[in-house]
Motif scaffolding. Structure first.
Motif, PDB file in Angstrom:
ATOM      1  N   ASP A  31       0.950  -1.095   0.104  1.00  0.00           N
ATOM      2  CA  ASP A  31       0.173  -0.119  -0.023  1.00  0.00           C
ATOM      3  C   ASP A  31       0.789   1.173  -0.021  1.00  0.00           C
ATOM      4  O   ASP A  31       0.614   2.226  -0.822  1.00  0.00           O
ATOM      5  N   ALA A  32       2.050   1.193   0.843  1.00  0.00           N
ATOM      6  CA  ALA A  32       2.648   2.375   0.924  1.00  0.00           C
ATOM      7  C   ALA A  32       3.490   2.678  -0.318  1.00  0.00           C
ATOM      8  O   ALA A  32       3.745   3.872  -0.762  1.00  0.00           O
ATOM      9  N   ALA A  33       3.941   1.611  -0.989  1.00  0.00           N
ATOM     10  CA  ALA A  33       4.699   1.713  -2.162  1.00  0.00           C
ATOM     11  C   ALA A  33       3.733   2.142  -3.302  1.00  0.00           C
ATOM     12  O   ALA A  33       4.133   2.936  -4.353  1.00  0.00           O
ATOM     13  N   SER A  34       2.403   1.525  -3.390  1.00  0.00           N
ATOM     14  CA  SER A  34       1.701   1.923  -4.238  1.00  0.00           C
ATOM     15  C   SER A  34       1.267   3.737  -4.269  1.00  0.00           C
ATOM     16  O   SER A  34       1.491   4.356  -5.293  1.00  0.00           O
ATOM     17  N   THR A  35       1.336   4.047  -2.994  1.00  0.00           N
ATOM     18  CA  THR A  35       0.901   5.553  -2.976  1.00  0.00           C
ATOM     19  C   THR A  35       2.096   6.332  -3.169  1.00  0.00           C
ATOM     20  O   THR A  35       1.989   7.437  -3.850  1.00  0.00           O
ATOM     21  N   HIS A  36       3.196   5.850  -3.002  1.00  0.00           N
ATOM     22  CA  HIS A  36       4.498   6.456  -3.236  1.00  0.00           C
ATOM     23  C   HIS A  36       4.678   6.647  -4.744  1.00  0.00           C
ATOM     24  O   HIS A  36       4.955   7.843  -5.380  1.00  0.00           O
ATOM     25  N   LEU A  37       4.387   5.660  -5.652  1.00  0.00           N
ATOM     26  CA  LEU A  37       4.708   5.712  -7.067  1.00  0.00           C
ATOM     27  C   LEU A  37       3.502   6.510  -7.464  1.00  0.00           C
ATOM     28  O   LEU A  37       3.558   6.918  -8.571  1.00  0.00           O
ATOM     29  N   ARG A  38       2.207   6.468  -7.067  1.00  0.00           N
ATOM     30  CA  ARG A  38       1.050   7.095  -7.506  1.00  0.00           C
ATOM     31  C   ARG A  38       1.183   8.745  -7.466  1.00  0.00           C
ATOM     32  O   ARG A  38       1.076   9.460  -8.438  1.00  0.00           O
ATOM     33  N   ASP A  39       1.857   9.149  -6.411  1.00  0.00           N
ATOM     34  CA  ASP A  39       2.171  10.607  -6.208  1.00  0.00           C
ATOM     35  C   ASP A  39       3.637  11.053  -6.764  1.00  0.00           C
ATOM     36  O   ASP A  39       3.921  12.267  -6.853  1.00  0.00           O
ATOM     37  N   SER A  40       4.436  10.142  -7.107  1.00  0.00           N
ATOM     38  CA  SER A  40       5.522  10.779  -7.763  1.00  0.00           C
ATOM     39  C   SER A  40       5.397  10.965  -9.158  1.00  0.00           C
ATOM     40  O   SER A  40       4.501  10.567  -9.653  1.00  0.00           O
ATOM     41  N   ILE A  41       6.672  11.990  -9.526  1.00  0.00           N
ATOM     42  CA  ILE A  41       6.304  12.323 -10.797  1.00  0.00           C
ATOM     43  C   ILE A  41       7.596  11.318 -11.783  1.00  0.00           C
ATOM     44  O   ILE A  41       8.486  11.154 -11.317  1.00  0.00           O
ATOM     45  N   LEU A  42       6.865  10.977 -12.818  1.00  0.00           N
ATOM     46  CA  LEU A  42       7.727  10.393 -13.847  1.00  0.00           C
ATOM     47  C   LEU A  42       8.011  11.188 -15.194  1.00  0.00           C
ATOM     48  O   LEU A  42       7.102  11.930 -15.530  1.00  0.00           O
ATOM     49  N   TYR A  43       9.377  11.311 -15.428  1.00  0.00           N
ATOM     50  CA  TYR A  43       9.686  12.310 -16.476  1.00  0.00           C
ATOM     51  C   TYR A  43      10.237  11.257 -17.638  1.00  0.00           C
ATOM     52  O   TYR A  43      11.175  10.789 -17.301  1.00  0.00           O
ATOM     53  N   ILE A  44       9.880  11.558 -18.520  1.00  0.00           N
ATOM     54  CA  ILE A  44      10.312  10.758 -19.779  1.00  0.00           C
ATOM     55  C   ILE A  44      10.606  11.608 -21.081  1.00  0.00           C
ATOM     56  O   ILE A  44       9.934  12.429 -21.432  1.00  0.00           O
ATOM     57  N   ALA A  45      11.912  11.748 -21.293  1.00  0.00           N
ATOM     58  CA  ALA A  45      12.416  12.319 -22.497  1.00  0.00           C
ATOM     59  C   ALA A  45      13.294  11.374 -23.518  1.00  0.00           C
ATOM     60  O   ALA A  45      14.436  11.065 -23.277  1.00  0.00           O
ATOM     61  N   THR A  46      12.416  11.035 -24.562  1.00  0.00           N
ATOM     62  CA  THR A  46      12.949   9.949 -25.366  1.00  0.00           C
ATOM     63  C   THR A  46      12.283  10.061 -26.830  1.00  0.00           C
ATOM     64  O   THR A  46      11.471  10.999 -27.206  1.00  0.00           O
ATOM     65  N   GLY A  47      13.026   9.499 -27.744  1.00  0.00           N
ATOM     66  CA  GLY A  47      12.358   9.383 -29.337  1.00  0.00           C
ATOM     67  C   GLY A  47      13.433  10.345 -30.077  1.00  0.00           C
ATOM     68  O   GLY A  47      13.522   9.797 -31.205  1.00  0.00           O
ATOM     69  N   GLY A  48      14.169  11.200 -29.680  1.00  0.00           N
ATOM     70  CA  GLY A  48      15.425  11.930 -30.406  1.00  0.00           C
ATOM     71  C   GLY A  48      16.274  10.801 -31.232  1.00  0.00           C
ATOM     72  O   GLY A  48      16.543  11.151 -32.264  1.00  0.00           O
ATOM     73  N   ASN A  49      16.906   9.907 -30.197  1.00  0.00           N
ATOM     74  CA  ASN A  49      17.786   9.148 -30.691  1.00  0.00           C
ATOM     75  C   ASN A  49      17.354   8.001 -31.955  1.00  0.00           C
ATOM     76  O   ASN A  49      18.082   7.621 -32.840  1.00  0.00           O
ATOM     77  N   ASP A  50      15.953   7.897 -31.721  1.00  0.00           N
ATOM     78  CA  ASP A  50      15.229   7.007 -32.645  1.00  0.00           C
ATOM     79  C   ASP A  50      15.512   7.513 -34.102  1.00  0.00           C
ATOM     80  O   ASP A  50      15.101   6.951 -35.230  1.00  0.00           O
ATOM     81  N   TYR A  51      15.354   8.687 -34.195  1.00  0.00           N
ATOM     82  CA  TYR A  51      15.666   9.548 -35.592  1.00  0.00           C
ATOM     83  C   TYR A  51      17.022   9.925 -35.710  1.00  0.00           C
ATOM     84  O   TYR A  51      17.701   9.319 -36.771  1.00  0.00           O
ATOM     85  N   ILE A  52      17.971  10.327 -34.718  1.00  0.00           N
ATOM     86  CA  ILE A  52      19.351  10.674 -34.895  1.00  0.00           C
ATOM     87  C   ILE A  52      20.221   9.511 -35.184  1.00  0.00           C
ATOM     88  O   ILE A  52      21.051   9.341 -35.944  1.00  0.00           O
ATOM     89  N   HIS A  53      20.145   8.567 -34.372  1.00  0.00           N
ATOM     90  CA  HIS A  53      20.905   7.327 -34.473  1.00  0.00           C
ATOM     91  C   HIS A  53      20.067   5.907 -34.788  1.00  0.00           C
ATOM     92  O   HIS A  53      20.449   4.999 -34.353  1.00  0.00           O
TER      93      HIS A  53
END
Length: 387
Positions: free
Chosen positions: A161-183
């Motif tokens: 329960d505590a782990a689920s609440t932690h992940l629910r309230d955390s921010i995930l930041y995703i920066a991807t896709g550029g290399n799929d074009y560049i490289h």
């Protein structure tokens, strides 16, 4: 753990590299108003625009753990960040008033499991084979596998329960896709690059949606997904095109713009289909393009040439030596042949954090539909009840 990671030697970071701190450097003001204090952690995924040191001990040319990288960072130390100072993800973490998440491959990430982690790896993309030409990296799918491993660690330490609440309230930041074009697609580095662009684009979006589904199933609810920036304006592509006027390679930009259109549409659909999901699109295209074309509006004097590089526009070589650094780094939008500078990353982060128009579309967008998404500031302030 998968075979690639077995070859990685755990890197050692000094604590101040990921500790609290937000000094004024080169006139950058990182202060934000009413930054939330109740986000428990940030988890970062992606490529060299977010990698804070995971690649340091890998057999790859995609590393930045040597001078002059990091010359304007808090510690003045080359931690592995592809910048003269902070990356955009670092500024966002500052705005959240969180400590900088350590690279998952570092001992600190295991010593302090509740403060988040950085899984990003230079050279990585959405597709597993993207960036193979550069050497070892943690691919997009492997990064997600590491996140699942961290989730299991949290459950073991905190309970379900505590782990689920932690992940629910955390921010995930995703920066991807550029290399799929560049490289990958532009350079014909894999079999997927032989596909027509619309099919390659669909492959990226389908694969990425599957990856987001795994994150959702693992309990992620607040996820900031960055669109790809105007790759064709990077110094490397100006050098590659032999332009004499500093014009961006708009054919490349058009490919990336079409991906961004599809990404926005996919995220709208994803949120509609998944209860409690707030997987938001954050545009960086307009800010980077505007800085590159109108640098004076942001206090820069140079919007097309890398501060650290060789050949025309500094785009013909990686930044390899302090002797290659320009006289006044804060005056340049670009630090090296692909990556924005410390100051430029601050402007990008401010748009991601609290952009005036969160429904902005990309330059040369092929879509006529405008989608409204939360800013990261709004995302952080959301109070969710479902786990």
């Amino acid at each position: 753990m998968f075979q690639l990671l077995s070859t990685v030697i755990v890197l050692a970071l000094i604590p101040s590299q990921w500790s609290w701190g937000n000094p004024m450097i080169d006139g950058v003001n990182a202060q934000t108003n009413n930054a939330p204090r109740d986000v428990p952690a940030i988890y970062l995924f992606g490529d060299s625009t977010a990698d804070s040191g995971n690649n340091n001990e890998m057999l790859t040319i995609a590393r930045a753990n040597f001078p002059p990288y990091g010359r304007d960072f808090d510690t003045r130390h080359a931690s592995g960040r592809f910048s003269n100072g902070k990356m955009t993800s670092d500024w966002i973490t500052d705005f959240l008033r969180l400590p900088l998440a350590p690279p998952y491959m570092s001992p600190e990430a295991q010593m302090f499991p509740f403060q988040g982690a950085n899984f990003a790896s230079a050279g990585a993309g959405i597709l597993n084979n993207t960036g193979n030409v550069l050497g070892q990296k943690i691919s997009g799918w492997q990064q997600i596998e590491l996140f699942l491993q961290r989730r299991n660690e949290l459950i073991a330490k905190m309970g379900v329960d505590a782990a689920s609440t932690h992940l629910r309230d955390s921010i995930l930041y995703i920066a991807t896709g550029g290399n799929d074009y560049i490289h990958n697609w532009i350079t014909n580095d894999t079999d997927a690059a032989l596909l027509p662009h619309d099919q390659f684009n669909n492959l990226l979006l389908t694969t990425f949606e599957n990856q987001l589904q795994v994150l959702y199933n693992a309990g992620a609810r607040k996820v900031a997904v960055l669109g790809i920036g105007p790759v064709g304006c990077a110094p490397h592509f100006l050098w590659l095109s032999n332009t004499t006027t500093g014009e961006c390679m708009e054919t490349v930009n058009q490919y990336v713009s079409q991906f961004n259109d599809g990404l926005r549409e996919m995220l709208v659909r994803f949120n509609q289909q998944h209860q409690g999901a707030h997987f938001v699109y954050r545009d960086i295209w307009n800010t980077v393009y505007s800085m590159a074309k109108f640098p004076q509006n942001y206090g820069f004097t140079n919007g097309d040439t890398a501060c650290c590089g060789l050949d025309h526009y500094g785009g013909g070589s990686r930044c390899l030596s302090p002797s290659m650094v320009c006289e006044n780094p804060p005056a340049n939008v670009w630090w090296d042949e692909y990556h924005p500078s410390h100051r430029a990353n601050n402007f990008i982060a401010r748009q991601i954090w609290s952009g005036v128009d969160p429904s902005t579309t990309t330059h040369n967008s092929t879509s006529t539909t405008v989608y409204s998404f939360l800013t990261v500031q709004q995302l952080a302030a959301l109070e969710l009840t479902d786990v």
